[in-house]
Design an enzyme around this catalytic site. Structure first.
Site, PDB file in Angstrom:
ATOM      1  N   SER A   1       0.853  -1.186   0.000  1.00  0.00           N
ATOM      2  CA  SER A   1       0.000   0.000   0.000  1.00  0.00           C
ATOM      3  C   SER A   1       0.889   1.236   0.000  1.00  0.00           C
ATOM      4  CB  SER A   1      -0.908  -0.017   1.233  1.00  0.00           C
ATOM      5  OG  SER A   1      -1.669   1.174   1.294  1.00  0.00           O
TER       6      SER A   1
ATOM      7  N   GLY B   1      -1.762   4.411  -4.422  1.00  0.00           N
ATOM      8  CA  GLY B   1      -2.419   3.141  -4.699  1.00  0.00           C
ATOM      9  C   GLY B   1      -1.643   1.937  -4.225  1.00  0.00           C
TER      10      GLY B   1
ATOM     11  N   GLY C   1      -6.738   0.931   4.685  1.00  0.00           N
ATOM     12  CA  GLY C   1      -5.933  -0.252   4.412  1.00  0.00           C
ATOM     13  C   GLY C   1      -6.693  -1.534   4.670  1.00  0.00           C
ATOM     14  N   ASP C   2      -7.555  -1.534   5.687  1.00  0.00           N
ATOM     15  CA  ASP C   2      -8.368  -2.715   5.984  1.00  0.00           C
ATOM     16  C   ASP C   2      -9.371  -2.973   4.867  1.00  0.00           C
ATOM     17  OD1 ASP C   2      -6.976  -2.693   8.378  1.00  0.00           O
ATOM     18  OD2 ASP C   2      -8.530  -1.533   9.402  1.00  0.00           O
TER      19      ASP C   2
ATOM     20  N   GLY D   1      -0.243   4.473  -0.091  1.00  0.00           N
ATOM     21  CA  GLY D   1      -1.038   5.647   0.252  1.00  0.00           C
ATOM     22  C   GLY D   1      -1.821   6.161  -0.940  1.00  0.00           C
TER      23      GLY D   1
END
Length: 305
Positions: free
Chosen positions: A217, A222, A248-249, A219
């Protein structure tokens, strides 16, 4: 059924204020409580997407009872949490209504006794045999062995169940060595694992350390995926501004959902990025804007990296 593991569950509390300023008192304009912890957030998104999902981990004390009451309100979600003597932690997100920025305060988790850890392992071994996929998410509460995730990865692999690991620090380093099917670190976690701040090099190094596939990830930029089937970069159409808590989850939920639906990697990444961006747009931590998600699906860019 998809199984998510949250060893350090939380009751997520979001406060909204007009403008957050240090050294002053604030009038809270809105309060929202949600069951939380990374794996719980993943489970709620999966349930909202129509998947049957089971949550396990620990919950205890008055906060744990509230968390379980909230979970019971979620359709398609089964509570298989193990009761702990210590109280479940709370996380506080304070949203600045003027700037949209979020300040996060995370309490420590409860002390887990050896007997409680043993009870969890028994529960996990029972559940994993009936799972289509497993997500191991978040921090370890005090008392849980630092190699816990490595043990859980090996158990899932022995059962022939694909396993995703989303954690950080030493638990991630040890967990990767157990050869999970997928890890999803952010850029900081990836750099800590590999010592490299260059994402392309770091993702390759993470695979050499044991991960079958790596989705990093980055931020607002992408996701970068390095898999046996190929390498891809997935980016949202534009930077998103809002509350990033749980984004993120949601990406993890998108990856698991795509795995469960047997989608090719570019489609899994599209789903993950769209869900992540739609979560940033949501005013409540750990939720996602469904209308935004449906629109973003057609606008996410996936290119060969």
């Amino acid at each position: 059924m998809i199984l998510t593991v949250t060893l350090n569950t939380a009751l997520d509390i979001t406060y909204r204020v007009r403008s957050l300023r240090p050294h002053t008192s604030h009038r809270v304009t809105e309060v929202v409580e949600r069951p939380g912890g990374k794996g719980v957030n993943v489970a709620r998104v999966l349930a909202a997407l129509g998947h049957e999902v089971t949550v396990t981990g620990f919950a205890g004390g008055p906060t744990g009872r509230v968390l379980r009451e909230r979970l019971a309100e979620t359709e398609r979600l089964t509570d298989a949490l193990v009761t702990a003597a210590g109280p479940t932690r709370r996380t506080i997100a304070v949203v600045d209504g003027r700037s949209g920025d979020t300040t996060q305060l995370n309490e420590p988790g409860p002390q887990i006794a050896p007997a409680e850890w043993g009870a969890f392992l028994d529960r996990y071994e029972e559940l994993v045999t009936g799972a289509a996929a497993v997500a191991l998410c978040g921090s370890l509460p005090p008392g849980v062995p630092v190699g816990a995730y490595a043990n859980l990865v090996r158990t899932a692999r022995a059962a022939g169940v694909p396993v995703l690991l989303d954690t950080s620090g030493e638990p991630l380093r040890r967990g990767v060595a157990a050869r999970p099917d997928l890890i999803k670190p952010n850029a900081e976690e990836l750099a800590e694992l590999t010592g490299s701040h260059e994402p392309s090099r770091a993702t390759q190094d993470a695979r050499r350390r044991g991960a079958h596939a790596v989705v990093a990830s980055l931020g607002a930029e992408g996701l970068l995926a390095v898999t046996p089937e190929g390498r891809w970069r997935a980016t949202p159409p534009a930077p998103e501004f809002g509350n990033p808590t749980g984004a993120g989850d949601s990406a993890v939920a998108g990856l698991l959902s795509g795995l469960r639906d047997q989608l090719p990697w570019p489609d899994r990444l599209t789903r993950a990025v769209a869900l992540s961006a739609a979560t940033v747009r949501s005013p409540t931590a750990g939720d996602f804007d469904r209308a935004a998600y449906e629109k973003l699906l057609a606008r996410v860019s996936v290119t060969v990296a």
